[in-house]
Enzyme design. Structure first.
Site, PDB file in Angstrom:
ATOM      1  N   GLY A 127       0.815  -1.211   0.000  1.00  0.00           N
ATOM      2  CA  GLY A 127       0.000   0.000   0.000  1.00  0.00           C
ATOM      3  C   GLY A 127       0.846   1.257   0.000  1.00  0.00           C
ATOM      4  CE1 TYR A 128       5.331   0.865   1.101  1.00  0.00           C
ATOM      5  CE2 TYR A 128       6.962   1.173  -0.617  1.00  0.00           C
ATOM      6  CZ  TYR A 128       6.635   0.759   0.647  1.00  0.00           C
ATOM      7  OH  TYR A 128       7.617   0.244   1.459  1.00  0.00           O
ATOM      8  CB  SER A 129       0.974   4.012  -5.818  1.00  0.00           C
ATOM      9  OG  SER A 129       2.301   3.738  -6.219  1.00  0.00           O
ATOM     10  CD  GLU A 244       9.267  -3.144  -5.773  1.00  0.00           C
ATOM     11  OE1 GLU A 244       8.204  -3.346  -6.389  1.00  0.00           O
ATOM     12  OE2 GLU A 244       9.551  -2.040  -5.275  1.00  0.00           O
ATOM     13  CB  SER A 361       7.774   7.075 -13.545  1.00  0.00           C
ATOM     14  OG  SER A 361       8.325   8.261 -12.989  1.00  0.00           O
ATOM     15  CD  GLU A 363       8.946  10.214 -16.928  1.00  0.00           C
ATOM     16  OE1 GLU A 363       8.720  10.217 -18.147  1.00  0.00           O
ATOM     17  OE2 GLU A 363       8.602   9.283 -16.174  1.00  0.00           O
TER      18      GLU A 363
END
Length: 382
Positions: A127-129, A244, A361, A363
């Protein structure tokens, strides 16, 4: 024979003798874009592995693992991929949360949560993003307050892999009112099967739903279910991200090699190898894959460099597959019962579009490389 070679042989022989019978049909099933395939059967396979101590091989022996060193873990992941064994269903608990608890959890947390992860009895999600805090993870708005011996959690997470199959979620939440950015965050372990939690699958371009939205509305978890000190969640969350991107990526690259080799054969079969431009792109893809493998074996390869490299390589492979197949790539092989039945190449193309976005991402990876590796001035933030 070295201990690594002995370990590799043991893994190979076990897979050869056990990935048979009812489990033989699971070869090649599951994975990105295909997590819906034979999930219950793959869970049964995971529990079979656990019964023979082939889950959590890198965990210390006192926590139920085999204490495999880095080279042995690489051998395990490579042999698992070479055997075309099914995609793991408990990898988030095994590869992310488990090592985090070993490093940062309390003894009580380890006793409670590690055994069911190792046995594949409890599955986890991350549960991060959030809708406004994806790659910019420090912008999370999900909040939690300690009341009456429990954390009360309110907020929303998104792109939560396999939340619809998981029983637990490790949640990064803001627990210090008025805090900003990295300060005031806590790393909470939250059960999903309770009032106040709603999981909504997100339908992807592939037509499948590995990812989910998770809504917390007064969800509860015990006060003791915070990893690290309250307010120190950012450091714990970063440790999880480090795990990860560990040795399991070597197994991922074996899967990449299998996809690449199959694409070369497909190009040969359809005559695409006669096109000098396509042939050149295939050669470059092969060289790129060799470079990825060499970099992954280097202990000093920075995680942002690795993520940026493999994500772009895999996305480009999906595009190359479409060009190799030509006009046929535009047609789904469905029927009236399932008009959107994608083949493996179409699924690869569509799902690999996400490779350069999830887990940080492109970026964000470039910013990390610029600031933390090259020492350039930090990005100006509002």
């Amino acid at each position: 024979m070295s201990s690594v070679e002995e370990f590799r042989t043991e893994v190979r022989e076990w897979l050869r003798t056990h990935l048979t019978g009812e489990f033989a049909a699971l070869k090649g099933r599951g994975g990105p874009g295909r997590e819906h395939e034979a999930f219950a059967e793959r869970l049964a396979w995971e529990r079979h592995m656990a019964a023979h101590r082939w889950t959590c091989v890198g965990w210390p022996g006192e926590h139920g693992g085999r204490g495999a060193n880095t080279e042995q873990q690489i051998a395990f992941h490579e042999e698992y991929a070479l055997a075309d064994a099914p995609a793991r269903v408990g990898h988030i608990g095994e590869q992310l949360l488990g090592p985090t608890l070993v490093a940062h959890g309390t003894e009580e947390q380890r006793r409670r949560f590690l055994p069911p992860i190792r046995a594949a009895e409890e599955l986890w999600c991350q549960g991060y993003s959030e809708p406004d805090a994806g790659s910019d993870l420090a912008a999370v708005r999900t909040r939690a307050a300690l009341r009456g011996g429990e954390w009360i959690v309110d907020g929303q997470k998104t792109w939560t892999s396999l939340a619809h199959e998981a029983q637990w979620c490790f949640v990064l939440a803001r627990t210090t009112p008025g805090s900003r950015r990295h300060a005031g965050l806590s790393y909470l372990l939250v059960p999903l099967d309770q009032p106040g939690v709603e999981v909504r699958p997100i339908v992807q371009l592939t037509g499948t739903s590995e990812f989910n939205e998770v809504f917390f509305d007064g969800a509860r978890t015990a006060a003791a279910h915070v990893v690290g000190a309250p307010g120190d969640g950012w450091a714990v969350a970063m440790a999880t991200l480090g795990f990860e991107r560990g040795v399991s990526t070597l197994g991922q690259q074996v899967g990449f090699r299998r996809e690449f080799d199959a694409l070369v054969e497909a190009a040969r079969a359809c005559g695409a190898l006669a096109d000098p431009l396509l042939r050149d792109r295939l050669v470059r893809a092969g060289i790129g894959l060799d470079a990825l493998h060499a970099a992954a074996l280097r202990p000093d390869t920075a995680p942002p460099l690795a993520k940026l490299s493999w994500a772009r390589w895999h996305r480009d492979l999906g595009e190359l597959a479409m060009d190799v197949r030509g006009a046929a790539s535009l047609l789904a092989a469905g029927d009236a019962g399932d008009p959107y039945d994608l083949d493996d190449w179409q699924r690869l193309f569509l799902f690999s579009r996400a490779d350069t976005i999830y887990a940080g991402s492109d970026e964000i990876q470039r910013t990390l490389i610029a600031e933390r590796i090259l020492g350039l001035p930090k990005e100006v933030r509002a």
